[in-house]
Scaffold this motif. Sequence first.
Motif, PDB file in Angstrom:
ATOM      1  N   LYS A 165       8.815  11.551  -2.799  1.00  0.00           N
ATOM      2  CA  LYS A 165       9.808  10.843  -2.011  1.00  0.00           C
ATOM      3  C   LYS A 165       9.144  10.157  -0.827  1.00  0.00           C
ATOM      4  O   LYS A 165       8.044  10.517  -0.420  1.00  0.00           O
ATOM      5  N   GLU A 166       9.832   9.180  -0.272  1.00  0.00           N
ATOM      6  CA  GLU A 166       9.285   8.472   0.875  1.00  0.00           C
ATOM      7  C   GLU A 166       9.060   9.438   2.033  1.00  0.00           C
ATOM      8  O   GLU A 166       9.800  10.376   2.253  1.00  0.00           O
ATOM      9  N   SER A 167       7.991   9.193   2.774  1.00  0.00           N
ATOM     10  CA  SER A 167       7.676  10.021   3.931  1.00  0.00           C
ATOM     11  C   SER A 167       7.341   9.117   5.098  1.00  0.00           C
ATOM     12  O   SER A 167       7.211   7.909   4.954  1.00  0.00           O
ATOM     13  N   ASP A 168       7.202   9.745   6.270  1.00  0.00           N
ATOM     14  CA  ASP A 168       6.822   8.946   7.421  1.00  0.00           C
ATOM     15  C   ASP A 168       5.316   8.681   7.380  1.00  0.00           C
ATOM     16  O   ASP A 168       4.608   9.126   6.486  1.00  0.00           O
ATOM     17  N   GLY A 169       4.829   7.941   8.365  1.00  0.00           N
ATOM     18  CA  GLY A 169       3.413   7.592   8.386  1.00  0.00           C
ATOM     19  C   GLY A 169       2.507   8.792   8.466  1.00  0.00           C
ATOM     20  O   GLY A 169       1.382   8.771   7.946  1.00  0.00           O
ATOM     21  N   ILE A 170       2.976   9.860   9.091  1.00  0.00           N
ATOM     22  CA  ILE A 170       2.169  11.070   9.215  1.00  0.00           C
ATOM     23  C   ILE A 170       1.920  11.669   7.837  1.00  0.00           C
ATOM     24  O   ILE A 170       0.784  12.006   7.477  1.00  0.00           O
ATOM     25  N   GLY A 171       2.982  11.807   7.057  1.00  0.00           N
ATOM     26  CA  GLY A 171       2.847  12.385   5.728  1.00  0.00           C
ATOM     27  C   GLY A 171       1.923  11.572   4.839  1.00  0.00           C
ATOM     28  O   GLY A 171       1.103  12.120   4.100  1.00  0.00           O
ATOM     29  N   VAL A 172       2.041  10.260   4.904  1.00  0.00           N
ATOM     30  CA  VAL A 172       1.195   9.382   4.096  1.00  0.00           C
ATOM     31  C   VAL A 172      -0.267   9.566   4.484  1.00  0.00           C
ATOM     32  O   VAL A 172      -1.143   9.699   3.617  1.00  0.00           O
ATOM     33  N   TYR A 173      -0.529   9.588   5.777  1.00  0.00           N
ATOM     34  CA  TYR A 173      -1.915   9.718   6.237  1.00  0.00           C
ATOM     35  C   TYR A 173      -2.507  11.052   5.808  1.00  0.00           C
ATOM     36  O   TYR A 173      -3.611  11.102   5.251  1.00  0.00           O
ATOM     37  N   VAL A 174      -1.778  12.140   6.053  1.00  0.00           N
ATOM     38  CA  VAL A 174      -2.290  13.478   5.764  1.00  0.00           C
ATOM     39  C   VAL A 174      -2.545  13.654   4.275  1.00  0.00           C
ATOM     40  O   VAL A 174      -3.607  14.125   3.852  1.00  0.00           O
ATOM     41  N   ARG A 175      -1.596  13.254   3.446  1.00  0.00           N
ATOM     42  CA  ARG A 175      -1.740  13.440   2.006  1.00  0.00           C
ATOM     43  C   ARG A 175      -2.835  12.544   1.434  1.00  0.00           C
ATOM     44  O   ARG A 175      -3.570  12.948   0.532  1.00  0.00           O
ATOM     45  N   THR A 176      -2.959  11.325   1.952  1.00  0.00           N
ATOM     46  CA  THR A 176      -4.022  10.429   1.498  1.00  0.00           C
ATOM     47  C   THR A 176      -5.387  10.994   1.853  1.00  0.00           C
ATOM     48  O   THR A 176      -6.320  10.975   1.042  1.00  0.00           O
ATOM     49  N   PHE A 177      -5.503  11.506   3.069  1.00  0.00           N
ATOM     50  CA  PHE A 177      -6.784  12.066   3.499  1.00  0.00           C
ATOM     51  C   PHE A 177      -7.145  13.305   2.673  1.00  0.00           C
ATOM     52  O   PHE A 177      -8.282  13.437   2.197  1.00  0.00           O
ATOM     53  N   ASP A 178      -6.191  14.209   2.489  1.00  0.00           N
ATOM     54  CA  ASP A 178      -6.460  15.396   1.677  1.00  0.00           C
ATOM     55  C   ASP A 178      -6.855  15.010   0.262  1.00  0.00           C
ATOM     56  O   ASP A 178      -7.742  15.630  -0.342  1.00  0.00           O
ATOM     57  N   ARG A 179      -6.196  13.991  -0.294  1.00  0.00           N
ATOM     58  CA  ARG A 179      -6.528  13.540  -1.646  1.00  0.00           C
ATOM     59  C   ARG A 179      -7.969  13.039  -1.702  1.00  0.00           C
ATOM     60  O   ARG A 179      -8.721  13.369  -2.628  1.00  0.00           O
ATOM     61  N   ALA A 180      -8.365  12.243  -0.708  1.00  0.00           N
ATOM     62  CA  ALA A 180      -9.725  11.701  -0.674  1.00  0.00           C
ATOM     63  C   ALA A 180     -10.759  12.813  -0.533  1.00  0.00           C
ATOM     64  O   ALA A 180     -11.798  12.800  -1.196  1.00  0.00           O
ATOM     65  N   MET A 181     -10.475  13.772   0.326  1.00  0.00           N
ATOM     66  CA  MET A 181     -11.415  14.873   0.527  1.00  0.00           C
ATOM     67  C   MET A 181     -11.506  15.736  -0.737  1.00  0.00           C
ATOM     68  O   MET A 181     -12.584  16.223  -1.102  1.00  0.00           O
ATOM     69  N   TRP A 182     -10.399  15.936  -1.416  1.00  0.00           N
ATOM     70  CA  TRP A 182     -10.416  16.697  -2.668  1.00  0.00           C
ATOM     71  C   TRP A 182     -11.275  16.002  -3.712  1.00  0.00           C
ATOM     72  O   TRP A 182     -12.040  16.647  -4.433  1.00  0.00           O
ATOM     73  N   ASP A 183     -11.154  14.682  -3.804  1.00  0.00           N
ATOM     74  CA  ASP A 183     -11.947  13.930  -4.781  1.00  0.00           C
ATOM     75  C   ASP A 183     -13.437  14.076  -4.521  1.00  0.00           C
ATOM     76  O   ASP A 183     -14.257  13.930  -5.438  1.00  0.00           O
ATOM     77  N   MET A 184     -13.815  14.324  -3.268  1.00  0.00           N
ATOM     78  CA  MET A 184     -15.230  14.473  -2.913  1.00  0.00           C
ATOM     79  C   MET A 184     -15.610  15.928  -2.664  1.00  0.00           C
ATOM     80  O   MET A 184     -16.632  16.218  -2.045  1.00  0.00           O
TER      81      MET A 184
END
Length: 245
Positions: free
Chosen positions: A171-190
């Motif tokens: 579901k849509e989230s605020d900018g905080i949620g987008v940033y946190v989840r994107t960063f965690d995703r990137a770190m997980w990939d690496m």
Amino acid sequence: MQAFYGSRALKWASGHRSTTSWKLWFGAAHAAGGIDEARTREAVTRQRSNVAKFAATMRQAVELLGDIEAEQESAPIDIPLHFVDTLHLVDRTVANREVVSDDDRARYDLYARPRLEEIFRFNDSAANYIPSVAQILNALACDADDLASALESRKTIPWSSHASSWLISQKESDGIGVYVRTFDRAMWDMRWDFESLSQEQRWRLPDSLLALQTKVALGISDLDGFADRIRKWRMKPEDFERGLA
């Protein structure tokens, strides 16, 4: 700040891989700051419309080609062979300079055409079967319908990469949620670049550190309870392993 960044909570901040780890961290943080959730959702909406129109056009093309073939008995006009024969359509396409570049045509003539020569020789044989142009168009129309149906639900969008699938599947989230989840995703990939021999989850920043990073990235001034707000948006390893991210 020096004590904070050098604390044991940030386990990869020192050691023989520290330089690489810091670079990867800052790279992931910078990439996460450039994510525009609204733009992505708008683009998906446009893609839904594009695919729906394409599916409708392909269905119409199939019907029209069928009508042309059906009218051949009453109006036996000279229909070009490449209207019905796939191999001749391929050759016709390559010969069209408005469609295929000279470089692509040269590669086709040098590599692909010689391999197709034997198929061309037996093209009229009853033992040989190549789908007709009408059948290929029909298959493409069916695939376009399937894709349009998949795009109707945010949970069934066939993303080409898992890296951004969570953006629309959630579901849509605020900018905080987008940033946190994107960063965690990137770190997980690496993650393999961060984990030690004991397989500690070094890719996952402490909530307090990610809270500080997020505040700097998004220009947020409120400090009260921010780490708790960050915690609810964090991605867990099981989220990625279940394919939810």
